[in-house]
Design a protein around this motif. Structure first.
Motif, PDB file in Angstrom:
ATOM      1  N   LEU A 212       0.797  -1.234   0.000  1.00 24.95           N
ATOM      2  CA  LEU A 212       0.000   0.000   0.000  1.00 24.95           C
ATOM      3  C   LEU A 212       0.829   1.284   0.000  1.00 24.95           C
ATOM      4  CD1 LEU A 212      -2.858   1.080  -0.147  1.00 24.95           C
ATOM      5  CD2 LEU A 212      -2.943   0.983   2.352  1.00 24.95           C
ATOM      6  N   PRO A 213       1.892   1.391   0.809  1.00 23.27           N
ATOM      7  CA  PRO A 213       2.668   2.641   0.800  1.00 23.27           C
ATOM      8  C   PRO A 213       3.350   2.930  -0.543  1.00 23.27           C
ATOM      9  CG  PRO A 213       3.219   1.317   2.730  1.00 23.27           C
ATOM     10  CD  PRO A 213       2.364   0.466   1.839  1.00 23.27           C
ATOM     11  N   LEU A 214       3.527   1.912  -1.370  1.00 27.40           N
ATOM     12  CA  LEU A 214       4.193   2.082  -2.657  1.00 27.40           C
ATOM     13  C   LEU A 214       3.229   2.527  -3.760  1.00 27.40           C
ATOM     14  CD1 LEU A 214       6.379  -1.149  -2.544  1.00 27.40           C
ATOM     15  CD2 LEU A 214       7.035   1.172  -1.873  1.00 27.40           C
ATOM     16  N   LEU A 215       1.936   2.360  -3.523  1.00 29.17           N
ATOM     17  CA  LEU A 215       0.941   2.668  -4.555  1.00 29.17           C
ATOM     18  C   LEU A 215       0.622   4.154  -4.581  1.00 29.17           C
ATOM     19  CD1 LEU A 215      -1.603  -0.264  -4.083  1.00 29.17           C
ATOM     20  CD2 LEU A 215       0.328  -0.102  -5.681  1.00 29.17           C
ATOM     21  N   GLU A 216       0.677   4.731  -5.784  1.00 29.67           N
ATOM     22  CA  GLU A 216       0.269   6.126  -5.966  1.00 29.67           C
ATOM     23  C   GLU A 216      -1.232   6.212  -6.210  1.00 29.67           C
ATOM     24  OE1 GLU A 216       2.815   7.292  -9.168  1.00 29.67           O
ATOM     25  OE2 GLU A 216       4.600   6.925  -7.966  1.00 29.67           O
ATOM     26  N   ARG A 217      -1.772   5.208  -6.925  1.00 23.51           N
ATOM     27  CA  ARG A 217      -3.204   5.154  -7.204  1.00 23.51           C
ATOM     28  C   ARG A 217      -3.677   3.723  -7.033  1.00 23.51           C
ATOM     29  NH1 ARG A 217      -4.494   7.884 -12.807  1.00 23.51           N
ATOM     30  NH2 ARG A 217      -3.018   6.340 -13.532  1.00 23.51           N
ATOM     31  N   GLU A 218      -4.706   3.534  -6.202  1.00 24.95           N
ATOM     32  CA  GLU A 218      -5.283   2.208  -6.038  1.00 24.95           C
ATOM     33  C   GLU A 218      -6.288   1.947  -7.159  1.00 24.95           C
ATOM     34  OE1 GLU A 218      -6.040   0.415  -2.069  1.00 24.95           O
ATOM     35  OE2 GLU A 218      -5.973   2.512  -1.441  1.00 24.95           O
ATOM     36  N   VAL A 219      -6.442   0.667  -7.505  1.00 23.85           N
ATOM     37  CA  VAL A 219      -7.444   0.234  -8.474  1.00 23.85           C
ATOM     38  C   VAL A 219      -8.272  -0.845  -7.773  1.00 23.85           C
ATOM     39  CG1 VAL A 219      -7.868  -0.575 -10.821  1.00 23.85           C
ATOM     40  CG2 VAL A 219      -5.755   0.672 -10.309  1.00 23.85           C
ATOM     41  N   PRO A 220      -9.202  -0.433  -6.912  1.00 27.49           N
ATOM     42  CA  PRO A 220      -9.929  -1.401  -6.089  1.00 27.49           C
ATOM     43  C   PRO A 220     -10.777  -2.391  -6.893  1.00 27.49           C
ATOM     44  CG  PRO A 220     -10.841   0.802  -5.821  1.00 27.49           C
ATOM     45  CD  PRO A 220      -9.586   0.941  -6.625  1.00 27.49           C
ATOM     46  N   GLY A 221     -11.220  -1.999  -8.074  1.00 33.43           N
ATOM     47  CA  GLY A 221     -12.048  -2.897  -8.872  1.00 33.43           C
ATOM     48  C   GLY A 221     -11.338  -4.182  -9.240  1.00 33.43           C
ATOM     49  N   ILE A 222     -10.015  -4.129  -9.410  1.00 36.47           N
ATOM     50  CA  ILE A 222      -9.266  -5.346  -9.738  1.00 36.47           C
ATOM     51  C   ILE A 222      -9.385  -6.337  -8.585  1.00 36.47           C
ATOM     52  CG2 ILE A 222      -6.969  -6.324 -10.110  1.00 36.47           C
ATOM     53  CD1 ILE A 222      -6.272  -3.775 -11.690  1.00 36.47           C
ATOM     54  N   MET A 223      -9.159  -5.864  -7.369  1.00 35.35           N
ATOM     55  CA  MET A 223      -9.221  -6.780  -6.224  1.00 35.35           C
ATOM     56  C   MET A 223     -10.652  -7.229  -5.957  1.00 35.35           C
ATOM     57  SD  MET A 223      -6.117  -7.217  -5.762  1.00 35.35           S
ATOM     58  CE  MET A 223      -6.439  -8.514  -4.567  1.00 35.35           C
ATOM     59  N   GLU A 224     -11.631  -6.346  -6.181  1.00 35.41           N
ATOM     60  CA  GLU A 224     -13.023  -6.760  -6.021  1.00 35.41           C
ATOM     61  C   GLU A 224     -13.338  -7.901  -6.978  1.00 35.41           C
ATOM     62  OE1 GLU A 224     -15.112  -3.105  -6.690  1.00 35.41           O
ATOM     63  OE2 GLU A 224     -14.279  -2.195  -4.876  1.00 35.41           O
ATOM     64  N   ALA A 225     -12.871  -7.792  -8.221  1.00 33.19           N
ATOM     65  CA  ALA A 225     -13.127  -8.827  -9.224  1.00 33.19           C
ATOM     66  C   ALA A 225     -12.400 -10.130  -8.869  1.00 33.19           C
ATOM     67  CB  ALA A 225     -12.704  -8.337 -10.609  1.00 33.19           C
TER      68      ALA A 225
END
Length: 166
Positions: A92-105
């Motif tokens: 998480l600290p390395l991510l500039e932008r999360e893409v939550p839809g990928i993990m939801e899928a």
């Protein structure tokens, strides 16, 4: 084939396996080869997985890979609830932008097969022009995650690389 950067192939990819027992040689890494094969099938250049113990070594491996500017980094393991499962906290600290839809899928795909998929705490997002996705530590969970990524990985790489996608 969709390019991760305009005018090139998909580019480089990295794999980090978070498994204390595999890192210590107690048993072999079962998910790394599956991920490497999938990446190669999708045209990525990838070397052997980096197998590290759960926890801070995962963060160190991710940071080292990011210095090489890969298009994609996939992790496996360390996303559950045991005290040593810290891959999400290292990512998480390395991510500039999360893409939550990928993990939801990915969780939804897993939930169709096992209620345990609800316990996966992984993240997905971008660090610069690199997509990072935390996959579960089981071979079946990895296969579910890769099945979700297959139809979208080219479009993701195109957008991260500055293209507009389809």
């Amino acid at each position: 084939m969709t390019a991760c950067e305009p005018g090139t192939g998909p580019g480089a990819a990295g794999v980090v396996i978070a498994s204390t027992r595999a890192a210590l040689g107690v048993y072999g890494d079962k998910t790394g080869p599956v991920i490497v094969d999938w990446l190669r099938e999708h045209g990525f250049e990838v070397s052997e997985p980096i197998v590290v113990p759960d926890g801070p070594p995962v963060g160190a491996a991710l940071r080292a890979l990011l210095t090489q500017g890969p298009a994609v980094v996939l992790t496996s393991g360390g996303t559950g609830l045991s005290p040593t499962d810290q891959t999400p906290e290292m990512t998480l600290p390395l991510l500039e932008r999360e893409v939550p839809g990928i993990m939801e899928a990915i969780r939804a795909a897993g939930l169709a097969k096992t209620p345990m998929a609800a316990l996966s705490r992984g993240h997905a997002g971008t660090a610069g022009r690199t997509l990072i996705v935390n996959l579960p530590g089981s071979p079946k969970g990895v296969m579910d995650g890769l099945a979700v990524l297959s139809p979208i990985i080219g479009h993701i790489c195109e957008q991260i690389g500055g293209g507009h996608g389809h």
